[in-house]
Design a protein around this motif. Structure first.
Motif, PDB file in Angstrom:
ATOM      1  N   GLU A  85      14.624  10.296 -15.060  1.00 44.64           N
ATOM      2  CA  GLU A  85      15.028   8.892 -14.788  1.00 44.64           C
ATOM      3  C   GLU A  85      16.121   8.846 -13.812  1.00 44.64           C
ATOM      4  N   LYS A  86      15.652   8.709 -12.622  1.00 44.35           N
ATOM      5  CA  LYS A  86      16.501   8.392 -11.410  1.00 44.35           C
ATOM      6  C   LYS A  86      15.789   7.554 -10.454  1.00 44.35           C
ATOM      7  N   MET A  87      16.450   6.888  -9.415  1.00 48.32           N
ATOM      8  CA  MET A  87      16.068   6.224  -8.444  1.00 48.32           C
ATOM      9  C   MET A  87      14.975   6.968  -7.529  1.00 48.32           C
ATOM     10  N   LEU A  88      13.891   6.644  -7.264  1.00 51.45           N
ATOM     11  CA  LEU A  88      12.964   7.541  -6.403  1.00 51.45           C
ATOM     12  C   LEU A  88      12.782   6.602  -5.046  1.00 51.45           C
ATOM     13  N   THR A  89      12.248   7.346  -4.127  1.00 52.29           N
ATOM     14  CA  THR A  89      11.635   6.563  -3.007  1.00 52.29           C
ATOM     15  C   THR A  89      10.336   6.903  -2.790  1.00 52.29           C
ATOM     16  N   PRO A  90       9.531   5.808  -2.601  1.00 52.27           N
ATOM     17  CA  PRO A  90       8.081   6.060  -2.436  1.00 52.27           C
ATOM     18  C   PRO A  90       7.736   6.980  -1.021  1.00 52.27           C
ATOM     19  N   VAL A  91       6.767   7.550  -1.262  1.00 54.64           N
ATOM     20  CA  VAL A  91       6.440   8.571  -0.038  1.00 54.64           C
ATOM     21  C   VAL A  91       5.627   7.625   0.774  1.00 54.64           C
ATOM     22  N   MET A  92       6.151   7.758   2.133  1.00 53.63           N
ATOM     23  CA  MET A  92       5.464   6.899   3.246  1.00 53.63           C
ATOM     24  C   MET A  92       3.866   7.579   3.587  1.00 53.63           C
ATOM     25  N   ALA A  93       3.170   6.668   4.034  1.00 53.90           N
ATOM     26  CA  ALA A  93       2.014   7.284   4.416  1.00 53.90           C
ATOM     27  C   ALA A  93       2.066   7.791   6.025  1.00 53.90           C
ATOM     28  N   SER A 122       0.929  -1.408   0.066  1.00 56.09           N
ATOM     29  CA  SER A 122       0.059   0.046  -0.058  1.00 56.09           C
ATOM     30  C   SER A 122       0.882   1.254  -0.140  1.00 56.09           C
ATOM     31  N   ASP A 123       1.821   1.186   0.614  1.00 57.19           N
ATOM     32  CA  ASP A 123       2.657   2.451   0.658  1.00 57.19           C
ATOM     33  C   ASP A 123       3.560   2.618  -0.600  1.00 57.19           C
ATOM     34  N   ALA A 124       3.800   1.498  -1.133  1.00 54.54           N
ATOM     35  CA  ALA A 124       4.670   1.483  -2.423  1.00 54.54           C
ATOM     36  C   ALA A 124       3.610   2.185  -3.404  1.00 54.54           C
ATOM     37  N   ILE A 125       2.225   1.741  -3.430  1.00 58.79           N
ATOM     38  CA  ILE A 125       1.388   2.152  -4.369  1.00 58.79           C
ATOM     39  C   ILE A 125       0.922   3.748  -4.160  1.00 58.79           C
ATOM     40  N   ARG A 126       0.856   4.085  -2.908  1.00 59.46           N
ATOM     41  CA  ARG A 126       0.705   5.469  -2.653  1.00 59.46           C
ATOM     42  C   ARG A 126       1.903   6.488  -2.976  1.00 59.46           C
ATOM     43  N   GLY A 127       2.988   5.924  -2.565  1.00 53.92           N
ATOM     44  CA  GLY A 127       4.268   6.653  -3.138  1.00 53.92           C
ATOM     45  C   GLY A 127       4.365   6.782  -4.760  1.00 53.92           C
ATOM     46  N   ALA A 128       4.054   5.745  -5.563  1.00 53.67           N
ATOM     47  CA  ALA A 128       4.254   5.695  -7.152  1.00 53.67           C
ATOM     48  C   ALA A 128       3.380   6.758  -7.672  1.00 53.67           C
ATOM     49  N   LEU A 129       1.808   6.731  -6.979  1.00 55.99           N
ATOM     50  CA  LEU A 129       0.740   7.609  -7.521  1.00 55.99           C
ATOM     51  C   LEU A 129       1.120   9.070  -7.247  1.00 55.99           C
ATOM     52  N   ARG A 130       2.116   9.116  -6.409  1.00 57.50           N
ATOM     53  CA  ARG A 130       2.301  10.660  -6.391  1.00 57.50           C
ATOM     54  C   ARG A 130       3.472  11.443  -7.131  1.00 57.50           C
ATOM     55  N   ASN A 131       4.177  10.123  -7.883  1.00 59.04           N
ATOM     56  CA  ASN A 131       5.383  10.616  -8.625  1.00 59.04           C
ATOM     57  C   ASN A 131       5.066  11.047 -10.016  1.00 59.04           C
ATOM     58  N   PRO A 132       5.077  12.429 -10.449  1.00 62.30           N
ATOM     59  CA  PRO A 132       4.838  12.686 -11.735  1.00 62.30           C
ATOM     60  C   PRO A 132       5.565  11.708 -12.898  1.00 62.30           C
ATOM     61  N   SER A 133       6.660  11.395 -12.596  1.00 67.28           N
ATOM     62  CA  SER A 133       7.398  10.312 -13.597  1.00 67.28           C
ATOM     63  C   SER A 133       6.512   9.252 -13.812  1.00 67.28           C
ATOM     64  N   TYR A 134       6.287   8.544 -12.973  1.00 63.81           N
ATOM     65  CA  TYR A 134       5.372   7.348 -12.773  1.00 63.81           C
ATOM     66  C   TYR A 134       4.050   7.491 -13.543  1.00 63.81           C
ATOM     67  N   LEU A 135       3.559   8.716 -13.341  1.00 66.21           N
ATOM     68  CA  LEU A 135       2.128   8.870 -13.914  1.00 66.21           C
ATOM     69  C   LEU A 135       2.568   9.332 -15.291  1.00 66.21           C
ATOM     70  N   MET A 136       3.399  10.080 -15.666  1.00 64.65           N
ATOM     71  CA  MET A 136       3.575  10.239 -17.290  1.00 64.65           C
ATOM     72  C   MET A 136       3.956   8.996 -17.956  1.00 64.65           C
ATOM     73  N   LEU A 137       4.758   8.154 -17.364  1.00 66.69           N
ATOM     74  CA  LEU A 137       4.996   6.658 -17.793  1.00 66.69           C
ATOM     75  C   LEU A 137       3.716   5.899 -17.942  1.00 66.69           C
ATOM     76  N   SER A 138       3.148   6.045 -17.086  1.00 68.68           N
ATOM     77  CA  SER A 138       1.617   5.116 -17.112  1.00 68.68           C
ATOM     78  C   SER A 138       0.920   5.752 -18.323  1.00 68.68           C
ATOM     79  N   ALA A 139       0.668   7.086 -18.372  1.00 67.43           N
ATOM     80  CA  ALA A 139       0.163   7.829 -19.475  1.00 67.43           C
ATOM     81  C   ALA A 139       0.404   7.412 -20.834  1.00 67.43           C
ATOM     82  N   GLY A 140       1.727   7.199 -20.962  1.00 70.14           N
ATOM     83  CA  GLY A 140       2.283   7.013 -22.343  1.00 70.14           C
ATOM     84  C   GLY A 140       2.001   5.459 -22.523  1.00 70.14           C
ATOM     85  N   PHE A 141       1.972   4.732 -21.474  1.00 71.26           N
ATOM     86  CA  PHE A 141       1.617   3.296 -21.782  1.00 71.26           C
ATOM     87  C   PHE A 141       0.333   3.060 -22.323  1.00 71.26           C
ATOM     88  N   PHE A 142      -0.784   3.848 -21.825  1.00 71.46           N
ATOM     89  CA  PHE A 142      -2.073   3.961 -22.160  1.00 71.46           C
ATOM     90  C   PHE A 142      -1.947   4.048 -23.736  1.00 71.46           C
TER      91      PHE A 142
END
Length: 411
Positions: free
Chosen positions: A403-411, A215-235
């Motif tokens: 394009e760098k290592m990210l740290t998921p944001v903890m709840a 759950s923490d990994a998902i929350r952190g990923a969904l707050r990251n703009p790079s992950y969201l842009m990557l997902s939008a491109g994959f759409f």
């Protein structure tokens, strides 16, 4: 004290273990993806047999795209917790069952159940989110880029192999029997479930790493703009490849070409995607992955533009399929590589599964709109124009990714 002979033996054993993992993962993806990607060949026979209309049958195929994506985050989370082997076993059996009973379905609801839920859901459980995350867990870090390329190429090889096999079976035994034979062939992937067993909890325990919760990994990923842009491109990728895989035989038929060009074109997609996937697996360790993705989407847009202005001959169709094959699923290695680079391998099955979900939402729209546009206009021209605009947008969207290592944001 170890001897040179013992060191060589250990090296050979490790290399053999890597190749067994790759063979199991690529083989599974080959059989499940190969079967799914031949379904476009059955679109017209299903319409003739049921009289439901291309639009209604396309809806069942579109639900399959969506269910394949919806399944993957949950399948990834299950694989991270209880092990990939059990998830893969269940998925393979579901693909076989759904494919086998499809010829028995005579309603849209029945086709949605067999194609859109059972078969597609099973393929999602035995899909790239679980397979590539498992490979990342079992294979040394310096080999992961090439490993994802090889696994992805397995899906392409399955399409290259299964499309002409399905076409030949249809000619010899009829479309219904052909589909049921494909269902039995899928069961050849069952031994892979044993080879790929294990989970990320065991990996973290062995390495002494304290994992971030799902759950923490998902929350952190969904707050990251790079992950969201990557997902939008994959759409956009999903919209493109699902439309091609399902409707390319229809595009060819609407151009007045013989039906066998449909199977050959799907085979060309698969064959050249092997080249594209392996090449991209090699490239991700040498160039920035976001730049590679931008180049792939720009290439798609240019290829479709050229296709629209060229005469629609058999040669043009096969060359177009080959070019599309080079970019077809070669987006997967850099996309998976970026997810692993952002967050590490521990929750990769879940996080890449979410990215795959966006891919399949695009796939749902590509398949469903393709059928709707054809029913309304009698051709696919509008779909090509939409595809060009989306591909250009995706090419631009990847440029700001960090394009760098990210740290998921903890709840």
């Amino acid at each position: 004290m170890t001897t040179a002979t013992e060191n060589a033996a250990n090296t050979n054993n490790k290399a053999m273990a890597v190749w067994l993992v790759l063979l199991a993962a690529a083989g599974t993806f080959s059989l499940t993806m190969g079967t799914r990607q031949t379904m476009g060949l059955f679109l017209s026979p299903l319409n003739t047999a049921t009289g439901l209309g291309i639009g209604s049958i396309s809806l069942a195929f579109a639900f399959g795209q969506l269910c394949w994506g919806l399944t993957q985050p949950f399948a990834g989370a299950m694989a991270d917790k209880i092990g990939a082997g059990r998830v893969l076993l269940t998925g393979i059996l579901l693909v076989a069952t759904g494919t086998f009973i499809t010829p028995m379905m005579t309603t849209t609801a029945g086709l949605i159940f067999s194609i859109g839920i059972l078969s597609a859901g099973g393929a999602g459980m035995a899909g790239p989110a679980v397979l590539m995350a498992t490979a990342n867990r079992l294979i040394p870090a310096h080999q992961r880029g090439m490993a994802t390329g090889i696994i992805n190429a397995g899906g392409s090889f399955g399409q290259f192999l299964m499309a002409p096999v399905a076409g030949a079976l249809m000619l010899s035994y009829g479309w219904g029997n052909a589909m049921q034979v494909l269902a039995v062939i899928v069961l050849l992937a069952l031994p892979a479930a044993f080879l790929l067993r294990g989970n990320s909890v065991q990996m973290n325990a062995a390495s002494g790493v304290t994992p971030v919760s799902t759950s923490d990994a998902i929350r952190g990923a969904l707050r990251n703009p790079s992950y969201l842009m990557l997902s939008a491109g994959f759409f956009v990728c999903g919209f493109h490849v699902a439309f091609l895989a399902t409707h390319l035989p229809g595009v060819i038929a609407s151009c007045g070409l013989p039906a066998q060009f449909g199977a050959w074109s799907l085979a060309m997609l698969g064959l050249f995607n092997i080249v594209g996937s392996v090449s991209m697996g090699w490239a991700v360790g040498r160039w920035r992955m976001k730049s590679l993705l931008s180049a792939l989407y720009a290439t798609r847009a240019l290829a479709v533009i050229l296709f629209l202005i060229m005469p629609k001959t058999g040669t043009v169709m096969l060359v177009f399929a080959a070019i599309m094959g080079l970019t077809f699923l070669s987006t997967v290695p850099p996309t998976a590589g970026l997810v692993a680079k952002f967050f590490g391998p521990a929750n990769m099955a879940t996080l890449f599964g979410i990215v795959m979900l966006t891919h399949q939402i695009g796939g749902f729209l590509g398949v469903w709109l393709g059928g709707k546009v054809f029913d309304a206009t009698g051709n696919y021209n509008l779909m090509w124009y939409i595809d060009i605009m989306l591909a250009v947008g995706a090419a631009l969207l990847h440029l700001p990714i960090k394009e760098k290592m990210l740290t998921p944001v903890m709840a």
